[in-house]
Design an enzyme around this catalytic site. Structure first.
Site, PDB file in Angstrom:
ATOM      1  N   GLY A 171      40.818  35.344  32.010  1.00  0.00           N
ATOM      2  CA  GLY A 171      41.131  34.937  32.793  1.00  0.00           C
ATOM      3  C   GLY A 171      42.514  35.842  33.529  1.00  0.00           C
ATOM      4  O   GLY A 171      42.923  36.643  33.186  1.00  0.00           O
ATOM      5  N   CYS A 172      42.450  35.698  35.148  1.00  0.00           N
ATOM      6  CA  CYS A 172      43.486  36.729  35.595  1.00  0.00           C
ATOM      7  C   CYS A 172      44.535  37.110  35.434  1.00  0.00           C
ATOM      8  O   CYS A 172      45.658  37.694  35.097  1.00  0.00           O
ATOM      9  CB  CYS A 172      43.354  36.405  37.535  1.00  0.00           C
ATOM     10  SG  CYS A 172      43.743  34.273  37.378  1.00  0.00           S
ATOM     11  N   HIS A 173      45.707  35.786  35.554  1.00  0.00           N
ATOM     12  CA  HIS A 173      46.598  35.820  34.808  1.00  0.00           C
ATOM     13  C   HIS A 173      47.015  36.181  33.436  1.00  0.00           C
ATOM     14  O   HIS A 173      47.681  37.155  32.990  1.00  0.00           O
ATOM     15  CB  HIS A 173      47.364  34.208  34.301  1.00  0.00           C
ATOM     16  CG  HIS A 173      47.602  33.841  36.121  1.00  0.00           C
ATOM     17  ND1 HIS A 173      48.287  34.297  36.996  1.00  0.00           N
ATOM     18  CD2 HIS A 173      47.551  32.906  36.892  1.00  0.00           C
ATOM     19  CE1 HIS A 173      48.799  33.866  38.725  1.00  0.00           C
ATOM     20  NE2 HIS A 173      47.366  32.928  38.628  1.00  0.00           N
ATOM     21  N   SER A 203      45.107  38.213  31.375  1.00  0.00           N
ATOM     22  CA  SER A 203      44.699  39.329  31.593  1.00  0.00           C
ATOM     23  C   SER A 203      45.697  40.359  32.298  1.00  0.00           C
ATOM     24  O   SER A 203      46.733  40.969  31.176  1.00  0.00           O
ATOM     25  CB  SER A 203      43.697  39.927  32.573  1.00  0.00           C
ATOM     26  OG  SER A 203      42.180  39.420  32.570  1.00  0.00           O
ATOM     27  N   PHE A 217      47.322  44.514  38.858  1.00  0.00           N
ATOM     28  CA  PHE A 217      45.798  44.904  39.115  1.00  0.00           C
ATOM     29  C   PHE A 217      45.027  44.327  39.986  1.00  0.00           C
ATOM     30  O   PHE A 217      46.266  43.667  40.726  1.00  0.00           O
ATOM     31  CB  PHE A 217      45.131  43.992  37.749  1.00  0.00           C
ATOM     32  CG  PHE A 217      45.300  43.373  37.402  1.00  0.00           C
ATOM     33  CD1 PHE A 217      44.856  42.347  37.282  1.00  0.00           C
ATOM     34  CD2 PHE A 217      46.728  42.966  36.715  1.00  0.00           C
ATOM     35  CE1 PHE A 217      44.953  41.128  36.764  1.00  0.00           C
ATOM     36  CE2 PHE A 217      47.013  41.728  35.763  1.00  0.00           C
ATOM     37  CZ  PHE A 217      46.058  40.723  36.214  1.00  0.00           C
TER      38      PHE A 217
END
Length: 307
Positions: A116-118, A120, A278
């Site tokens: 997942g983004c958060h 990561s 990012f």
């Protein structure tokens, strides 16, 4: 030699479109494209899922689980971009830079869970510190994560780009106030923590980019910086800035349009923050998925991606 056949199940969503954008420019893979009017037809999807060498699942959790059941062979390999399998021990977690073991597992895997983004952002900072004993597994982690509005998918994108939108969208919006964000289980599981961090996500009025900041009271910033720099030495997609950062401020959209992640360590002997900078659609989603595909196919991991 035939090209690997790739199918994106859920190509119409934000993550799927970004994967398609990255792969559509390449001539070393063959994209299997389902007819638009049949993209929700179960039997037609079954044919494509079983014809592909690698499938990207860009679907809600329940639909991703269903898609896996439609695969009836032991050949098709899967990269799931949903939350459905990120804490499943039968799936390999798709963050190659965490360790040599993670990279090797991805290379040989039939089932990869894309991060997942958060998550990561948090895991890139915390995993090495726990693995190397700089902070204990029972540390009281706190984390905030500022993301561009594309992280909310088509509905949020439309909401923010509406000419008659709520004027409050001009400012940052704190959400996930029940403190049960869907990325918390993978943060805890992948880092081997004894309990989940206190985590608050924030969405800002910019399309893409992310700054995930972990607060570390009582921890020496110099030790943290040196640990992370050593851990990620010679990695393509994760780099560590000089102590204190590349400049004296951090802009959340600095890495927009790139598929890499930059860690910034700030602080002193008694207090530290680590910010993972990012693109939420790059290393936070589609870029990471394509990187995992490259590794699984034995290709140079940077192929088709932007550092």
């Amino acid at each position: 030699m035939s090209k690997p056949k790739i199918y994106i199940d859920g190509k119409e969503g934000t993550t799927g479109l970004q994967i398609y954008e990255r792969l559509g420019k390449r001539d070393d893979v063959e994209l299997l494209l389902i007819d638009e009017d049949k993209r929700k037809d179960t039997e037609e999807r079954r044919k494509f899922l079983n014809a592909a060498d690698i499938v990207f699942l860009c679907l809600p959790d329940a639909a991703a689980k269903e898609a896996v059941t439609l695969i009836e062979n032991d050949h098709t390999r899967v990269i799931d971009a949903s939350t459905a399998h990120r804490t499943d021990p039968d799936w390999d977690y798709g963050f190659a830079e965490l360790s040599k073991a993670h990279r090797a597992a991805i290379a040989g895997s039939k089932r990869v869970a894309n991060p997942g983004c958060h998550a990561s952002g948090f895991i890139s900072s915390v995993y090495p510190l726990v693995a190397r004993g700089v902070v204990p597994e029972d540390f009281a982690f706190t984390c905030s994560s500022l993301t561009g509005y594309s992280g909310g998918g088509k509905k949020m994108i439309a909401e923010y780009e509406d000419a008659e939108r709520d004027s409050r969208h001009d400012s940052e919006r704190i959400y996930g106030l029940n403190l049960h964000h869907k990325h918390l289980p993978e943060m805890e599981y992948v880092c081997g923590l004894m309990h989940a961090p206190v985590f608050v996500p924030i969405v800002g009025d910019f399309y893409k980019g992310m700054a995930t900041t972990v607060m570390l009271p009582g921890v020496d910033a110099h030790i943290v910086h040196d640990t992370l720099a050593e851990h990620y030495a010679n990695q393509n997609f994760v780099t560590v800035a000089p102590t204190g950062g590349d400049e004296n401020v951090i802009y959340a959209n600095t890495m927009a349009g790139r598929d890499s992640l930059r860690l910034i360590v700030c602080g002193h002997e008694e207090q530290t923050i680590v910010t993972a900078l990012f693109d939420n659609l790059g290393k936070g989603a589609s870029g990471a998925a394509v990187q995992n595909m490259n590794i699984m196919l034995g290709l140079e991991e940077t192929t088709g991606l932007t550092l």
